[in-house]
Enzyme design. Structure first.
Site, PDB file in Angstrom:
ATOM      1  N   LYS A  56      -2.410  -2.471   7.770  1.00 22.09           N
ATOM      2  CA  LYS A  56      -3.596  -2.117   8.546  1.00 22.09           C
ATOM      3  C   LYS A  56      -3.628  -2.919   9.843  1.00 22.09           C
ATOM      4  O   LYS A  56      -3.224  -4.073   9.887  1.00 22.09           O
ATOM      5  CB  LYS A  56      -4.862  -2.391   7.729  1.00 22.09           C
ATOM      6  CG  LYS A  56      -5.030  -1.447   6.538  1.00 22.09           C
ATOM      7  CD  LYS A  56      -6.339  -1.703   5.818  1.00 22.09           C
ATOM      8  CE  LYS A  56      -6.535  -0.728   4.676  1.00 22.09           C
ATOM      9  NZ  LYS A  56      -7.813  -0.948   3.957  1.00 22.09           N
ATOM     10  N   HIS A  95      -2.648   2.621  -5.680  1.00 24.00           N
ATOM     11  CA  HIS A  95      -3.281   1.325  -5.456  1.00 24.00           C
ATOM     12  C   HIS A  95      -3.541   0.614  -6.778  1.00 24.00           C
ATOM     13  O   HIS A  95      -3.734  -0.605  -6.807  1.00 24.00           O
ATOM     14  CB  HIS A  95      -4.574   1.474  -4.658  1.00 24.00           C
ATOM     15  CG  HIS A  95      -5.720   2.028  -5.437  1.00 24.00           C
ATOM     16  ND1 HIS A  95      -5.939   3.374  -5.573  1.00 24.00           N
ATOM     17  CD2 HIS A  95      -6.701   1.418  -6.143  1.00 24.00           C
ATOM     18  CE1 HIS A  95      -7.016   3.577  -6.320  1.00 24.00           C
ATOM     19  NE2 HIS A  95      -7.493   2.418  -6.676  1.00 24.00           N
ATOM     20  N   HIS A 153      -3.843  -8.914   3.217  1.00 23.66           N
ATOM     21  CA  HIS A 153      -5.277  -8.949   3.479  1.00 23.66           C
ATOM     22  C   HIS A 153      -5.567  -9.844   4.674  1.00 23.66           C
ATOM     23  O   HIS A 153      -5.076 -10.972   4.750  1.00 23.66           O
ATOM     24  CB  HIS A 153      -6.035  -9.494   2.267  1.00 23.66           C
ATOM     25  CG  HIS A 153      -6.074  -8.552   1.100  1.00 23.66           C
ATOM     26  ND1 HIS A 153      -6.314  -8.969  -0.188  1.00 23.66           N
ATOM     27  CD2 HIS A 153      -5.900  -7.206   1.035  1.00 23.66           C
ATOM     28  CE1 HIS A 153      -6.291  -7.924  -1.000  1.00 23.66           C
ATOM     29  NE2 HIS A 153      -6.033  -6.854  -0.283  1.00 23.66           N
ATOM     30  N   ARG A 188       0.834  -1.191   0.000  1.00 22.16           N
ATOM     31  CA  ARG A 188       0.000   0.000   0.000  1.00 22.16           C
ATOM     32  C   ARG A 188       0.877   1.251   0.000  1.00 22.16           C
ATOM     33  O   ARG A 188       2.022   1.226   0.470  1.00 22.16           O
ATOM     34  CB  ARG A 188      -0.908   0.025   1.235  1.00 22.16           C
ATOM     35  CG  ARG A 188      -1.845  -1.166   1.371  1.00 22.16           C
ATOM     36  CD  ARG A 188      -2.651  -1.066   2.655  1.00 22.16           C
ATOM     37  NE  ARG A 188      -3.602  -2.160   2.798  1.00 22.16           N
ATOM     38  CZ  ARG A 188      -3.367  -3.304   3.429  1.00 22.16           C
ATOM     39  NH1 ARG A 188      -2.165  -3.492   3.982  1.00 22.16           N
ATOM     40  NH2 ARG A 188      -4.284  -4.239   3.508  1.00 22.16           N
ATOM     41  N   ARG A 198      -0.740  -1.568  -7.141  1.00 22.70           N
ATOM     42  CA  ARG A 198      -0.949  -2.694  -6.216  1.00 22.70           C
ATOM     43  C   ARG A 198      -1.858  -3.733  -6.868  1.00 22.70           C
ATOM     44  O   ARG A 198      -1.568  -4.934  -6.843  1.00 22.70           O
ATOM     45  CB  ARG A 198      -1.559  -2.148  -4.921  1.00 22.70           C
ATOM     46  CG  ARG A 198      -1.952  -3.180  -3.866  1.00 22.70           C
ATOM     47  CD  ARG A 198      -2.321  -2.412  -2.590  1.00 22.70           C
ATOM     48  NE  ARG A 198      -3.122  -3.183  -1.664  1.00 22.70           N
ATOM     49  CZ  ARG A 198      -2.631  -4.008  -0.738  1.00 22.70           C
ATOM     50  NH1 ARG A 198      -1.336  -4.210  -0.679  1.00 22.70           N
ATOM     51  NH2 ARG A 198      -3.431  -4.643   0.101  1.00 22.70           N
ATOM     52  N   TYR A 241      -9.849 -10.582  -7.004  1.00 25.61           N
ATOM     53  CA  TYR A 241      -8.934 -10.796  -8.117  1.00 25.61           C
ATOM     54  C   TYR A 241      -9.321 -12.003  -8.961  1.00 25.61           C
ATOM     55  O   TYR A 241      -8.885 -12.124 -10.109  1.00 25.61           O
ATOM     56  CB  TYR A 241      -7.498 -10.936  -7.604  1.00 25.61           C
ATOM     57  CG  TYR A 241      -7.011  -9.643  -7.011  1.00 25.61           C
ATOM     58  CD1 TYR A 241      -6.626  -8.589  -7.832  1.00 25.61           C
ATOM     59  CD2 TYR A 241      -6.983  -9.448  -5.636  1.00 25.61           C
ATOM     60  CE1 TYR A 241      -6.215  -7.380  -7.296  1.00 25.61           C
ATOM     61  CE2 TYR A 241      -6.566  -8.246  -5.092  1.00 25.61           C
ATOM     62  CZ  TYR A 241      -6.189  -7.221  -5.927  1.00 25.61           C
ATOM     63  OH  TYR A 241      -5.796  -6.031  -5.397  1.00 25.61           O
TER      64      TYR A 241
END
Length: 313
Positions: A181, A255, A281, A153, A258, A290
């Site tokens: 995150k 992103h 994730h 990110r 990414r 995806y």
């Protein structure tokens, strides 16, 4: 652009009578949305969509996304009302859904073109009126290489320290520790191309430190901003927008690189679990998006290649 935003905020305050909090929030949204955009030529529907895409990637709440979209539409409407623009660029802007949204990606050859152009600019020969590449030019190229190679990110790139390279500041480890995150730490790999690029950047990095002589220990950030401090995510976004927009490919936000990296890894044969770990994730549900991208590409290839696909109809 800055003057137009100020004029719109004054209109909201004095004519529409909006609350101070609303005016302040709209002002923050617009200034962030047009960071690095100096003229109204940069106010396009594609740019507005990229702003919202970035907000989704950043994990902003639905209410925040709706407010950002409203501020962009309202700003465009005011510019039309005052005769500055003939058409509101954001009139068709919709608040994006925060799930099951197909990400915008570049093909492998398109990203290759962007990276090659950035690399060439960072290694150009001096000429009349051009002293040659600066540390900033090298930094911009290397940031692009790192973003695509690792799929991290933009906030993780900006937050990385020199010592996060292998735990001792050595690009030869071919790994970078990032904090994602939820303050979760992970280590992402990269290849020899990025290793060489990082060596070049570290060799000139001191050239972007303040003249007062800030040491590596005092300023640990891997990538530095114009004033010698840790680079801001908005600066990285500007670099990516300019690099993609100037390379003849669809302009994307960080992103987007990414997403492009994740898609390339999947196309190369990796499974979703690997992509989940690479991107950091927490839930596989986030990574599942995806598979939709892969399905769309499969449909295109099938229609072109299979004799019974109906492509000749």
């Amino acid at each position: 652009m800055a003057g137009a935003i100020d004029g719109y905020l004054e209109y909201l305050d004095l004519v529409k009578g909006r609350s101070a909090n609303t005016v302040r929030a709209y002002g923050a949204d617009l200034r962030a949305a047009f960071e690095g955009v100096r003229t109204l030529d940069g106010f396009t529907l594609d740019h507005c969509r990229d702003v919202l895409d970035w907000a989704v990637e950043n994990g902003d709440a639905k209410a925040t996304l709706a407010r950002i979209a409203s501020s962009l539409r309202g700003f465009g409407s005011w510019l039309v009302h005052t005769g500055v623009l003939q058409v509101n660029p954001a009139a068709g802007l919709q608040t994006p859904k925060t799930s099951r949204t197909l990400p915008r990606v570049l093909r492998e050859d398109q990203v290759g073109g962007v990276l090659e152009q950035a690399r060439a600019h960072a290694h150009r020969e001096p000429s009349e009126g051009d002293p040659g590449p600066t540390p900033k030019d090298i930094r911009d190229w290397v940031m692009l290489e790192v973003l695509y190679a690792t799929g991290i990110r933009v906030s993780e790139l900006a937050g990385a320290d020199v010592e996060d390279l292998g735990g001792n500041g050595d690009p030869g480890s071919r790994s970078l520790r990032v904090v994602g995150k939820g303050d979760k730490t992970r280590v992402v790999p990269f290849g020899p191309t990025v290793e060489a690029a990082l060596h070049e950047w570290l060799a000139v990095r001191a050239g972007m430190l303040p003249a007062s002589g800030v040491t590596r220990a005092a300023q640990p950030a891997l990538f530095l901003g114009a004033r010698g401090g840790r680079i801001d995510v908005r600066q990285v976004r500007t670099v990516v927008h300019r690099a993609t927009g100037g390379a003849g490919v669809p302009e994307i936000a960080p992103h987007g690189l990414r997403h492009s990296a994740a898609t390339a890894v999947l196309d190369g044969g990796a499974d979703l679990r690997v992509v989940q770990q690479l991107l950091g994730h927490t839930s596989m549900n986030t990574t599942q998006i995806y598979t939709h991208v892969g399905t769309e590409r499969l449909r295109v290839v099938y229609k072109r290649a299979h004799p019974r696909s109906g492509s000749q109809d």
